[in-house]
Enzyme design. Structure first.
Site, short mmCIF file in Angstrom:
data_model
loop_
_atom_site.label_atom_id
_atom_site.label_comp_id
_atom_site.label_asym_id
_atom_site.label_seq_id
_atom_site.Cartn_x
_atom_site.Cartn_y
_atom_site.Cartn_z
N LYS A 30 0.84 -1.22 0.00
CA LYS A 30 0.00 0.00 0.00
C LYS A 30 0.86 1.26 0.00
CE LYS A 30 -1.54 1.57 4.08
NZ LYS A 30 -1.24 2.97 4.44
N ASN A 31 1.88 1.28 0.85
CA ASN A 31 2.65 2.52 1.02
C ASN A 31 3.63 2.78 -0.12
OD1 ASN A 31 1.21 3.06 3.26
ND2 ASN A 31 2.80 2.47 4.73
N ARG A 99 -4.70 10.71 4.65
CA ARG A 99 -3.57 11.64 4.77
C ARG A 99 -2.62 11.59 3.58
NH1 ARG A 99 -1.82 14.97 8.30
NH2 ARG A 99 0.18 14.59 7.32
N CYS A 123 -4.84 12.69 12.64
CA CYS A 123 -5.49 11.39 12.64
C CYS A 123 -5.25 10.72 13.98
CB CYS A 123 -4.99 10.53 11.50
SG CYS A 123 -3.33 9.96 11.73
N ARG A 128 0.36 14.81 12.87
CA ARG A 128 0.86 14.63 11.52
C ARG A 128 0.84 15.90 10.67
NH1 ARG A 128 -1.05 8.83 9.44
NH2 ARG A 128 0.83 9.01 8.20
N PRO A 129 1.73 16.85 11.00
CA PRO A 129 1.80 18.09 10.21
C PRO A 129 2.31 17.84 8.78
CG PRO A 129 3.55 18.02 11.86
CD PRO A 129 2.70 16.81 12.08
N ILE A 130 2.22 18.87 7.94
CA ILE A 130 2.69 18.73 6.55
C ILE A 130 3.77 19.77 6.21
CG2 ILE A 130 0.65 17.61 5.55
CD1 ILE A 130 0.28 20.78 4.62
N ASP A 131 4.36 20.35 7.28
CA ASP A 131 5.35 21.42 7.07
C ASP A 131 6.53 20.96 6.19
OD1 ASP A 131 5.77 19.74 9.33
OD2 ASP A 131 7.46 20.99 9.94
N LEU A 132 6.91 19.69 6.27
CA LEU A 132 8.07 19.24 5.49
C LEU A 132 7.74 19.14 4.00
CD1 LEU A 132 9.40 16.53 8.00
CD2 LEU A 132 10.14 18.91 7.75
N ASP A 313 5.04 0.68 11.70
CA ASP A 313 3.83 0.03 11.17
C ASP A 313 3.69 -1.42 11.62
OD1 ASP A 313 3.17 2.39 9.96
OD2 ASP A 313 3.79 1.79 7.95
N ILE A 335 8.20 7.33 16.37
CA ILE A 335 7.83 8.01 15.11
C ILE A 335 6.56 8.84 15.28
CG2 ILE A 335 7.36 7.68 12.63
CD1 ILE A 335 10.15 6.63 13.43
N ARG A 405 -8.36 -0.65 4.72
CA ARG A 405 -7.49 0.34 4.07
C ARG A 405 -6.16 -0.26 3.67
NH1 ARG A 405 -8.74 5.96 6.79
NH2 ARG A 405 -7.66 6.51 4.89
#
Ligand code: EPU
Length: 425
Positions: A30-31, A99, A123, A128-132, A313, A335, A405
């Site tokens: 999936k990933n 996400r 979540c 889980r920010p998206i700054d990067l 995971d 993590i 999922r």
């Protein structure tokens, strides 16, 4: 991943105590599939992915891409993508459900010169920010701002320019964003502190087959020289190491003997060593492993780390194993800040676990008891399935939309191994 999508009333019922035996074929990852699918936004001359796992998340990504104008047709695990993106705005309805939708930002920007993507939100496992991801876009010359819940990125008439991307923190998704956004940028991009996960290597391999110039992938420094165009490509998605690891733990939970096929054992090297320390015997072949577990698992402490360390995971699933170990173990999660949501549910089943800060202390119990439990996220749901396989009596696991999922045909795969499992309302 957000956790409010595709909710159904379905539950999984498992009667534990069966020793699992036989073969299980692992699906595509999936990933790896999710970022690879977003490449269809820049691979407009022809793009096919095979070994595609049919999952709620990959179907959602397929719908998101279709809304952006990329037709994609699925047949027997093969997906053909056609066309170029027609619009630059991703819909809130779809993005809020997953996400990983943030991964469309870079390729959309590279293709259209601008992109509007709703903020994916937090979540169950953390904020889980998206700054990067934003750092990536800015380092490549984009102007980025937020408006009414959207991230809006755009570049001038000269397009994206290669640059220095120096990550203050290792991120799988942001490394993928950096690779996908810079392959068509003008000039050289250097990515420092890149993540090493096999799914990132798979993404780069696909792009290199399409003509991209990428060096150093799988190490902390990746160098990309932008090319003018990308060629048609057929790519086979790497096997799902997390699904494989989950089945390996299923053997340990049930004193089983499981042959896990269609995998790359190298991607699981550290995890398999740990499983061996817990007492399972592991035979490694080129594309498969055999796990034989004949006694109660022995305790062994772990700390989650980026690849090649112990994967976050598999932390929840490993905790199910330690909950029936013959002693005490610690699990430290480094993590995500909130990835112990499975603990209260394992406690319902009779586990003895306490949490302090990011460390779970587990005192193994002889037996878990079948109970009614609720899955809070994808890997937590697998942890509860594994606990139920070992428990005395029948468990009823709610919140199964999370499981769908990321685990393809899970009831079929487990019942082929002898598990007593059914899904029902
Ligand atoms: N982070 C930031 N800023 C960002 C991005 C990430 O601070 O812009 C933080 C995260 O909050 C987290 C850490 O960095 O604390 C690492 O997150 P990362 O970006 O590596 O995770 P991700 O790309 O969002 C992928 C997988 C996850 C997996 C993690 C870590 C996909 C689609 N998702 O997420 O998979 O846990 O890497 O290996 O590839 C799962 O499959 O159950 C799952 C959650």
């Amino acid at each position: 991943m957000n956790d409010f999508s595709n909710e159904s009333n379905e539950k999984i019922f498992i009667t534990g105590g069966t020793q699992l035996q036989g073969n299980v074929r692992i699906s595509g990852a999936k990933n790896a599939a999710l970022p690879l699918m977003t490449l269809s936004l820049i691979l407009n001359k022809g793009f096919t992915l095979s070994n595609m796992p049919d999952l709620a998340d990959t179907r959602l990504m397929s719908n998101l891409l279709a809304e952006l104008g990329i037709n994609n047709s699925w047949k027997f695990g093969k997906v053909n993508f056609h066309g170029a993106p027609k619009i630059n705005e991703a819909s809130y309805e779809l993005v809020r459900q997953m996400r990983a939708s943030i991964l469309v930002l870079g390729p959309l920007l590279a293709s259209k010169g601008s992109a509007r993507v709703p903020l994916p939100g937090g979540c169950a496992i953390g904020t889980r920010p998206i700054d990067l991801h934003v750092l990536v876009m800015e380092a490549l010359g984009a102007n980025v701002y937020y408006d009414s819940g959207f991230i809006i990125a755009s570049v001038g008439s000269e397009g994206l320019k290669g640059g220095l991307i120096d990550f203050p923190k290792v991120s799988v998704g942001a490394t993928e964003s950096a690779i996908m956004t810079s392959v068509l940028a003008k000039g050289k991009t250097t990515i420092i502190n890149a993540a090493h996960e096999p799914e990132i290597v798979d993404l780069a391999k696909c792009l290199i087959s399409a003509g991209a110039d990428i060096n150093g992938v799988g190490t902390s420094t990746i160098i990309i020289n932008g090319v003018n165009e990308l060629n048609p490509v057929d790519h086979e998605i790497v096997p799902d190491r997390i699904e494989a690891g989950s089945f390996a733990i299923a053997s340990g939970m049930t004193k089983g003997n499981i042959e896990i096929t269609h995998i790359r054992p190298k991607d699981l090297e550290f995890f398999l060593k740990v499983l061996n320390y817990t007492g399972s015997e592991i035979k490694i072949d080129t594309n498969s492993i055999n796990i034989t577990s004949s006694k109660r698992p022995e305790p062994y402490d772990i700390v989650t780390q980026t690849h090649p360390g112990f994967p976050t995971d598999l932390q929840a699933q490993y905790m199910a194993l330690m909950s029936i170990a013959s002693g005490s173990a610690f699990i430290k999660e480094t993590i995500f800040e909130n990835r112990f949501m499975h603990v209260p549910e394992l406690l319902r089943m009779g586990a003895n676990i306490s949490i302090k800060n990011q460390i779970a202390s587990i005192i193994g119990v002889k037996e878990l008891k079948g109970s009614k439990v609720m899955a809070s996220d994808l890997r937590a749901s697998m942890s509860l399935i594994l606990a139920a396989l070992a428990a005395l009596g029948t468990s009823e696991i709610d919140g199964i939309h999370h499981l769908d999922r990321g685990y393809e045909k899970i009831e079929d795969k487990l019942s082929n191994l002898g598990a007593i499992i059914r899904r029902s309302k």
